[in-house]
Write a protein that holds these residues in place. Structure first.
Motif, PDB file in Angstrom:
ATOM      1  N   VAL A   4     -49.362 -20.710 -18.918  1.00  0.00           N
ATOM      2  CA  VAL A   4     -48.202 -19.824 -18.857  1.00  0.00           C
ATOM      3  C   VAL A   4     -48.076 -19.321 -17.427  1.00  0.00           C
ATOM      4  N   HIS A   5     -46.877 -19.439 -16.868  1.00  0.00           N
ATOM      5  CA  HIS A   5     -46.625 -18.958 -15.506  1.00  0.00           C
ATOM      6  C   HIS A   5     -46.200 -17.501 -15.579  1.00  0.00           C
ATOM      7  N   THR A   6     -46.804 -16.669 -14.707  1.00  0.00           N
ATOM      8  CA  THR A   6     -46.499 -15.230 -14.688  1.00  0.00           C
ATOM      9  C   THR A   6     -46.149 -14.803 -13.272  1.00  0.00           C
ATOM     10  N   TYR A   7     -45.632 -13.599 -13.165  1.00  0.00           N
ATOM     11  CA  TYR A   7     -45.477 -13.021 -11.831  1.00  0.00           C
ATOM     12  C   TYR A   7     -46.875 -12.826 -11.271  1.00  0.00           C
ATOM     13  N   SER A   8     -47.058 -13.101  -9.988  1.00  0.00           N
ATOM     14  CA  SER A   8     -48.369 -12.951  -9.368  1.00  0.00           C
ATOM     15  C   SER A   8     -48.800 -11.488  -9.430  1.00  0.00           C
ATOM     16  N   GLY A   9     -50.043 -11.279  -9.819  1.00  0.00           N
ATOM     17  CA  GLY A   9     -50.567  -9.927  -9.945  1.00  0.00           C
ATOM     18  C   GLY A   9     -50.429  -9.362 -11.352  1.00  0.00           C
ATOM     19  N   TYR A  10     -49.694 -10.049 -12.217  1.00  0.00           N
ATOM     20  CA  TYR A  10     -49.477  -9.572 -13.581  1.00  0.00           C
ATOM     21  C   TYR A  10     -50.309 -10.335 -14.609  1.00  0.00           C
ATOM     22  N   GLU A  11     -51.214 -11.193 -14.143  1.00  0.00           N
ATOM     23  CA  GLU A  11     -51.954 -12.066 -15.057  1.00  0.00           C
ATOM     24  C   GLU A  11     -52.709 -11.287 -16.138  1.00  0.00           C
ATOM     25  N   ASN A  12     -53.477 -10.279 -15.736  1.00  0.00           N
ATOM     26  CA  ASN A  12     -54.268  -9.516 -16.716  1.00  0.00           C
ATOM     27  C   ASN A  12     -53.367  -8.732 -17.654  1.00  0.00           C
ATOM     28  N   VAL A  25     -42.983 -15.676 -28.962  1.00  0.00           N
ATOM     29  CA  VAL A  25     -43.798 -14.488 -28.674  1.00  0.00           C
ATOM     30  C   VAL A  25     -44.317 -14.536 -27.239  1.00  0.00           C
ATOM     31  N   VAL A  26     -44.919 -15.662 -26.838  1.00  0.00           N
ATOM     32  CA  VAL A  26     -45.488 -15.762 -25.489  1.00  0.00           C
ATOM     33  C   VAL A  26     -44.384 -15.730 -24.438  1.00  0.00           C
ATOM     34  N   ARG A  27     -43.332 -16.480 -24.661  1.00  0.00           N
ATOM     35  CA  ARG A  27     -42.246 -16.597 -23.681  1.00  0.00           C
ATOM     36  C   ARG A  27     -41.572 -15.256 -23.395  1.00  0.00           C
ATOM     37  N   ASN A  28     -41.546 -14.351 -24.396  1.00  0.00           N
ATOM     38  CA  ASN A  28     -40.836 -13.078 -24.248  1.00  0.00           C
ATOM     39  C   ASN A  28     -41.735 -11.895 -23.895  1.00  0.00           C
ATOM     40  N   ILE A  29     -42.962 -12.182 -23.459  1.00  0.00           N
ATOM     41  CA  ILE A  29     -43.834 -11.118 -22.957  1.00  0.00           C
ATOM     42  C   ILE A  29     -43.355 -10.762 -21.552  1.00  0.00           C
ATOM     43  N   ARG A  30     -43.285  -9.459 -21.267  1.00  0.00           N
ATOM     44  CA  ARG A  30     -42.857  -9.013 -19.938  1.00  0.00           C
ATOM     45  C   ARG A  30     -43.820  -9.567 -18.882  1.00  0.00           C
ATOM     46  N   GLY A  31     -43.268 -10.196 -17.846  1.00  0.00           N
ATOM     47  CA  GLY A  31     -44.092 -10.762 -16.781  1.00  0.00           C
ATOM     48  C   GLY A  31     -44.249 -12.272 -16.878  1.00  0.00           C
ATOM     49  N   VAL A  32     -43.905 -12.858 -18.049  1.00  0.00           N
ATOM     50  CA  VAL A  32     -43.997 -14.308 -18.220  1.00  0.00           C
ATOM     51  C   VAL A  32     -42.709 -14.942 -17.715  1.00  0.00           C
ATOM     52  N   THR A  33     -42.851 -15.946 -16.842  1.00  0.00           N
ATOM     53  CA  THR A  33     -41.669 -16.647 -16.351  1.00  0.00           C
ATOM     54  C   THR A  33     -41.463 -17.968 -17.077  1.00  0.00           C
ATOM     55  N   GLY A  34     -42.450 -18.424 -17.829  1.00  0.00           N
ATOM     56  CA  GLY A  34     -42.295 -19.649 -18.607  1.00  0.00           C
ATOM     57  C   GLY A  34     -43.602 -20.394 -18.765  1.00  0.00           C
ATOM     58  N   PHE A  35     -43.522 -21.463 -19.540  1.00  0.00           N
ATOM     59  CA  PHE A  35     -44.670 -22.349 -19.707  1.00  0.00           C
ATOM     60  C   PHE A  35     -44.614 -23.420 -18.635  1.00  0.00           C
ATOM     61  N   GLY A  51     -51.188 -16.200 -10.790  1.00  0.00           N
ATOM     62  CA  GLY A  51     -49.861 -16.485 -11.334  1.00  0.00           C
ATOM     63  C   GLY A  51     -49.887 -17.291 -12.622  1.00  0.00           C
ATOM     64  N   TYR A  52     -51.089 -17.571 -13.144  1.00  0.00           N
ATOM     65  CA  TYR A  52     -51.190 -18.372 -14.370  1.00  0.00           C
ATOM     66  C   TYR A  52     -52.149 -17.753 -15.375  1.00  0.00           C
ATOM     67  N   VAL A  53     -51.813 -17.905 -16.650  1.00  0.00           N
ATOM     68  CA  VAL A  53     -52.647 -17.460 -17.764  1.00  0.00           C
ATOM     69  C   VAL A  53     -52.799 -18.651 -18.705  1.00  0.00           C
ATOM     70  N   MET A  54     -54.003 -18.876 -19.219  1.00  0.00           N
ATOM     71  CA  MET A  54     -54.257 -19.969 -20.152  1.00  0.00           C
ATOM     72  C   MET A  54     -54.206 -19.426 -21.583  1.00  0.00           C
TER      73      MET A  54
END
Length: 172
Positions: A9-17, A79-89, A64-67
């Motif tokens: 899952v791609h996230t905004y950098s710094g928002y992984e945790n 559910v995963v796609r609509n978490i705040r900070g997620v830009t996509g798979f 910038g990535y979460v597994m």
């Protein structure tokens, strides 16, 4: 359960945790534990030298990535796609592509079973880290987070420290 695969899952950098925590909360709230099984932010421990002082720091291997280990359905994707900070798979277009077993192994995402042969109140010996060799008493135990707190006597005072499960061993 064997249908679950690892996705990136791609996230905004710094928002992984924060993203990982929010996915876990959403899974718990919506009771989707059977679909979304595990969330990890791969990290490594590195030694930094700053101002002539060495210190160990946890650094994200893939900023910038979460597994996420999940069974891909419309619900789990939503559910995963609509978490705040997620830009996509990660995958072509909007189609998530699961990682192969070799990719999972090379990414450092490991699933290991932790066997704990001690409980709260037991005496344990610290086998790793700066307190190696100290004997302490288990105060709390959180195997799902790979953590425990141990009360150790240092210079006549009891000090409570948080350690990883692999850093202690049970006394026989």
């Amino acid at each position: 359960m064997s249908d679950a695969k690892w996705y990136v899952v791609h996230t905004y950098s710094g928002y992984e945790n924060k993203v990982a925590t929010n996915i876990e909360k959403a899974v718990e709230n919506r009771k989707l534990n059977d679909l979304i099984q595990e969330v990890q932010v791969p990290t490594e421990t590195v030694t930094e030298i700053k101002d002539n002082k060495k210190r160990e720091v946890e650094r994200k291997i893939y900023p910038g990535y979460v597994m996420v280990k999940m069974i891909m359905t419309d619900d789990s994707w939503y559910v995963v796609r609509n978490i705040r900070g997620v830009t996509g798979f990660v995958g072509p277009g909007s189609r998530p592509v699961p990682l192969t077993e070799q990719e999972v192994a090379s990414l450092g995402v490991t699933t290991r079973e932790v066997v704990v042969n001690f409980k709260v109140g037991d005496s344990v010996k610290v086998s790793d880290g700066y307190l190696e060799g100290f004997i302490g008493t288990v105060e709390t135990l959180e195997p799902e987070k790979d953590l425990l707190t141990v009360s150790v006597s240092m210079m006549g005072k009891d000090v409570t420290v948080e350690l990883g499960l692999a850093q202690v061993e049970a006394l026989d």
